[in-house]
Design an enzyme around this catalytic site. Sequence first.
Site: not given
Length: 346
Positions: A242-244, A201
């Site tokens: 969560a990511h993004n 990440q």
Amino acid sequence: MSTTDRSFRLDELAKLLGAELRGDPACVVEGLATLDDAVYGQLSFFANPRYLDSLCNTQASAVLVAQEHADSAPCSALVMSNPYLGYATVSRYFERQGVFKAGTADGVQIDPSAKVSESAQLCANVVVGAESVIGDGAYLGPNTVVGARCHIDKGVRINANVTLYDDIKVGAHSLIHSGAVIGADGFGFAPDKGKWVKISQLGGVSIGANVEVGAGTTIDRGALADTVIADGVKLDNQIQIAHNVNIGEDSAIAGCTAVAGSTKIGARCTVAGGVGITGHLDIADGTHITAMSLVSKSVAKAGAYSSGTGLMPHKQWKRSVVRFRQLDELAKRLKSLEEKLDRSKG
């Protein structure tokens, strides 16, 4: 009940709030309380018609109230169009605040390459990583860890036991409550013959100005670009971002909601508690999602949306579940009957 060493005359509060004062301007208010709990010397508020009896019987010295209910107040009244907003504003005048002392306490570790404003306060055992910047008037509570290349803007308050991984930006006057974790790895793995290969990440987290992040909330770093929390966003406790994910300006999300990766939530949205939002969706500006809903497709038009079933007696729920399972078969039978009817007409 809320009391502090601060006190205000009603005419002072009326001026601060832009409210119409009905009653004794010299009456002194020393704290806030609910309509039912308030006693002499305290201020309460009335914003929900279901509590009309409580308003009529309150022992408060004064109450914040809208014009249409002002005559029901048995005490002095501060009359304004939005008494709940008035309560939110006045609550800050009575908030207990610790003494701010610029400087560093025992056990603080600051990397030599970091830049820490002389007007910032770093409490016991704070760690600041390489090349990070701590702005004017920032507060870092005990045991807080700030990783490398972070930028904490002016007036930010980070309470005890918060962890900021590397490459985190926090905008001016934002508030992060205890136990929050900002910038942990997003959940990214590629399958390989029944096993999982971790995807590094490489992004960070960008948090805007005047954002509030609740206790125990986690915001994952982006896979490539940053996860973005825009100005004015309010996140409750125990939320997973969560990511993004990208959350637009002035949106608010209640506790125990989870938002999966790469979903974009627009500006001025509200998401109630316990909502699940799947990944790679777009939620329109001004969308309102009710509690315990599952959002599995994009929302293109602003409005209020719900899913799931409401609470009902257990026996009734069991019968309903049976009927839910029969819906597909019933639909097929209905379609078959319609086809037979069409053929008979032909």
